[in-house]
Design an enzyme around this catalytic site. Sequence first.
Site, short mmCIF file in Angstrom:
data_model
loop_
_atom_site.label_atom_id
_atom_site.label_comp_id
_atom_site.label_asym_id
_atom_site.label_seq_id
_atom_site.Cartn_x
_atom_site.Cartn_y
_atom_site.Cartn_z
N TYR A 112 15.84 51.50 -20.68
CA TYR A 112 15.69 50.53 -21.76
C TYR A 112 14.28 49.92 -21.77
CZ TYR A 112 16.29 46.25 -24.48
OH TYR A 112 16.13 45.23 -25.39
N GLU A 153 17.04 38.60 -10.68
CA GLU A 153 16.07 39.70 -10.74
C GLU A 153 16.36 40.59 -11.95
OE1 GLU A 153 12.95 42.31 -9.77
OE2 GLU A 153 13.35 40.27 -9.12
N GLY A 173 26.78 41.98 -27.25
CA GLY A 173 27.45 41.19 -28.27
C GLY A 173 28.91 40.91 -27.93
N GLY A 230 26.87 39.55 -21.20
CA GLY A 230 25.65 38.92 -20.70
C GLY A 230 25.83 37.43 -20.49
N TYR A 250 18.38 33.84 -24.45
CA TYR A 250 18.22 32.86 -23.37
C TYR A 250 17.98 31.46 -23.93
CZ TYR A 250 17.65 36.97 -20.36
OH TYR A 250 17.82 38.15 -19.69
#
Length: 158
Positions: free
Chosen positions: A23, A81, A91, A95, A129
């Site tokens: 990614y 990290e 979504g 996360g 974030y």
Amino acid sequence: MIRSATPADIPGILQLIRALADYEKLSHQVVVDEARLREHLFGPCPYAEVLLAEDGGQLVGYALFFHTYSTFLGQPSLYLEDLFVLPSHRGGGFGKGLLARLARLAVERNCGRFEWMVLDWNTPAIQFYESLGAALAPEWKLCRMTGEALQRFAATAR
């Protein structure tokens, strides 16, 4: 489901690390193998911990983290990290779930900070974030010494 990794998860963790590197277009930098992960995550002196996100028994994301120490606060800090969720599962709250679990661990472990880095080009991650209440610290720059530069400088120690 969010859970702590076990030694049996090493192959899956390595797959997720490689997916993150793909990614970020950094696959050429991945040299870690299962033996090194096993030693560093579950050996006699673990350097880091891993939380895993599962969906129907399949690993779909991970967070690798460790402790640092804030001299100003006089408290440990939790440093993230890696945070990665497979694109097919973004979504879905994975996360956010990983980050929330890490925040809870930071509070439970009396950490004064929970910190991580984000690549400046990763706008979706930055927006994510910030939506959670994280503040970017533009006045701080990462310093890194690796490879030959590290070896050369280390040789100057007396």
